[in-house]
Design an enzyme around this catalytic site. Structure first.
Site, PDB file in Angstrom:
ATOM      1  N   ARG A  54     -25.635 -11.290 -10.933  1.00 44.66           N
ATOM      2  CA  ARG A  54     -24.490 -10.414 -10.693  1.00 44.66           C
ATOM      3  C   ARG A  54     -24.895  -9.004 -11.096  1.00 44.66           C
ATOM      4  O   ARG A  54     -25.988  -8.780 -11.617  1.00 44.66           O
ATOM      5  CB  ARG A  54     -23.188 -10.895 -11.370  1.00 44.66           C
ATOM      6  CG  ARG A  54     -23.283 -11.642 -12.636  1.00 44.66           C
ATOM      7  CD  ARG A  54     -23.832 -10.864 -13.774  1.00 44.66           C
ATOM      8  NE  ARG A  54     -23.139  -9.598 -13.970  1.00 44.66           N
ATOM      9  CZ  ARG A  54     -23.630  -8.555 -14.584  1.00 44.66           C
ATOM     10  NH1 ARG A  54     -24.865  -8.595 -15.075  1.00 44.66           N
ATOM     11  NH2 ARG A  54     -22.950  -7.444 -14.726  1.00 44.66           N
ATOM     12  N   GLY A  55     -23.985  -8.050 -10.844  1.00 41.57           N
ATOM     13  CA  GLY A  55     -24.337  -6.652 -11.070  1.00 41.57           C
ATOM     14  C   GLY A  55     -24.811  -6.047  -9.755  1.00 41.57           C
ATOM     15  O   GLY A  55     -25.544  -6.689  -8.980  1.00 41.57           O
ATOM     16  N   ALA A  56     -24.388  -4.788  -9.521  1.00 37.84           N
ATOM     17  CA  ALA A  56     -24.569  -4.188  -8.198  1.00 37.84           C
ATOM     18  C   ALA A  56     -26.024  -4.196  -7.725  1.00 37.84           C
ATOM     19  O   ALA A  56     -26.336  -4.637  -6.609  1.00 37.84           O
ATOM     20  CB  ALA A  56     -24.022  -2.761  -8.230  1.00 37.84           C
ATOM     21  N   ARG A  94     -19.880 -11.042  -1.745  1.00 36.74           N
ATOM     22  CA  ARG A  94     -19.163 -10.205  -2.720  1.00 36.74           C
ATOM     23  C   ARG A  94     -18.917  -8.835  -2.073  1.00 36.74           C
ATOM     24  O   ARG A  94     -19.853  -8.105  -1.778  1.00 36.74           O
ATOM     25  CB  ARG A  94     -19.984 -10.065  -4.022  1.00 36.74           C
ATOM     26  CG  ARG A  94     -20.246 -11.438  -4.659  1.00 36.74           C
ATOM     27  CD  ARG A  94     -20.495 -11.355  -6.144  1.00 36.74           C
ATOM     28  NE  ARG A  94     -19.367 -10.815  -6.864  1.00 36.74           N
ATOM     29  CZ  ARG A  94     -19.459 -10.325  -8.103  1.00 36.74           C
ATOM     30  NH1 ARG A  94     -20.643 -10.298  -8.719  1.00 36.74           N
ATOM     31  NH2 ARG A  94     -18.397  -9.860  -8.719  1.00 36.74           N
ATOM     32  N   ASP A 249     -19.939  -0.002  -9.001  1.00 33.29           N
ATOM     33  CA  ASP A 249     -20.272  -0.926  -7.918  1.00 33.29           C
ATOM     34  C   ASP A 249     -20.240  -0.238  -6.564  1.00 33.29           C
ATOM     35  O   ASP A 249     -20.936  -0.650  -5.634  1.00 33.29           O
ATOM     36  CB  ASP A 249     -19.316  -2.118  -7.961  1.00 33.29           C
ATOM     37  CG  ASP A 249     -19.514  -2.892  -9.255  1.00 33.29           C
ATOM     38  OD1 ASP A 249     -20.382  -3.777  -9.285  1.00 33.29           O
ATOM     39  OD2 ASP A 249     -18.857  -2.558 -10.251  1.00 33.29           O
TER      40      ASP A 249
END
Ligand code: MRU
Length: 371
Positions: A54-56, A94, A249
């Site tokens: 996860r994380g941009a 996402r 994000d």
């Protein structure tokens, strides 16, 4: 960055023929450090969707590697169509972070409509995915160098004691391929011998601050304290925060920034208390097609179970999930909120520190002026 003295990225290629994508499995941190092998584009899709990664920046790099695996799986005659399908599947995982669609589109641009043998196309996909991962790491390293100057300046203004930095969620190296965005300047300052201390928001509902930011900072030796999400305003009122730095994000061409839910409230408190509020981001997080972030940025709504439950370690070391509300309580779970540009002191980018306005951003990104 290092884990137990060994240097790691969050994602890389393994296997004699480069057919395995290896990741740090973020579902079990901070309690266990485990690596996981992903072998198909579908494995990658699931890993992004269910937040093994996860994380941009990291979901962007993971999607690029997913496109590489899709190229390996694609048929000779149906190569372009198979890749276009894989791209759609990855993009649908996402919706909020720009980096994901940016990376998939960059892969498509270098692969679709190209000549050459199937083997040549696969090799091209591998090189393109590696370039995206390397580019993410390099951008974050540069964010650290620019942000370091801000922390140095804040340290210069203080007579004594550490520079206290508040951060929300995890925008450290675990959210990217390496270094991080919001935490990259913190690591650079710490490594340069500047006394820093980080207030770590726990970041409900998934607790990326408690689980990931605290783990990262502890591993690097950076002094920090975990705080409840609601504590930041109180600390700011009492002069206990010198700077707020968070990640993002998606950031529009006017400088409105989507970040983990709760960031907007920190920005309001910072404005009220005269605390500088910075957003750190690599160039790939800008979305130059959007202007008004509050109206235009798609906000992911996730499973209510994340709000209704909490996951943690039991006294005997098992990782368990428990329910924290009555059986029948409904819940809503927006993953992100938008902080309007007027609350943002500046954007720490890989091209330098930029004013959060269309004029300021386009001065540093003139190639997007006419979009
Ligand atoms: O839902 P996540 O964990 O993928 O959310 C992304 C984030 O980690 C944060 O919003 C972060 O501050 C920006 S991404 C570097």
């Amino acid at each position: 960055m290092k884990v137990n003295g060994r240097r790691y990225r969050t994602i890389w290629l393994e296997g004699r023929d480069g057919g395995v994508v290896r990741i740090i499995d973020q579902r079990v941190l901070p309690h266990r450090f485990e690596l996981l092998d992903l072998r198909t584009a579908e494995d990658i899709r699931k890993a992004i969707k269910d937040m093994y990664v996860r994380g941009a920046g990291l979901i962007g790099a993971a999607a690029a590697y997913g496109m590489y695996l899709a190229a390996r799986e694609a048929g000779e005659a149906s190569f372009d169509g198979d890749l276009a399908n894989a791209a759609e599947n990855l993009k649908n995982t996402r919706p909020t972070a720009s980096n994901l669609a940016w990376a998939v589109n960059a892969m498509l641009a270098s692969l679709l409509g190209q000549g050459g043998t199937r083997a040549q196309k696969i090799e091209k996909a591998r090189l393109a995915a590696e370039a995206i991962a390397d580019g993410d790491a390099e951008s974050c390293r540069n964010i650290g160098l620019y942000g370091l100057e801000l922390i140095k300046a804040a340290a210069g203004k203080k007579k004594n004691g550490a520079v206290h930095i508040l951060t929300h969620c995890n925008a450290g190296w675990l959210a990217f391929v390496d270094y991080g965005s919001a935490l990259s300047p913190v690591y650079a300052a710490f490594d340069a011998g500047i006394p820093v201390h980080v207030w770590v928001d726990e970041t409900r509902p998934r607790n990326q601050g408690a689980a990931l930011t605290a783990w990262e900072l502890g591993g690097h030796g950076v002094p920090h304290d975990l705080i409840p999400d609601n504590a930041g305003g109180h600390l700011m009122q009492h002069g206990m925060v010198d700077l707020v730095i968070t990640g993002a994000d998606r950031v529009t061409r006017r400088g409105d920034a989507a970040n983990k839910i709760g960031t907007y409230l920190k920005a309001l408190a910072a404005k009220e208390n005269g605390v500088p509020f910075y957003i750190a981001l690599p160039s790939a997080t800008f979305d130059f097609t959007m202007r008004d972030g509050t109206r235009e940025i798609p906000i992911e709504e996730r499973d209510p179970a994340e709000v209704r439950c909490m996951t943690g370690k039991t006294a005997d070391g098992r990782i368990e999930t428990v329910q924290i509300c009555p059986d029948s309580t409904p819940a809503r779970n927006w993953g992100f909120d938008v902080t309007p540009a007027r609350y943002i002191t500046g954007l720490i980018t890989d091209r330098g520190i930029v004013e959060a306005s269309e004029q300021g951003i386009l001065k540093r990104y003139p190639e997007h002026a006419h979009e």
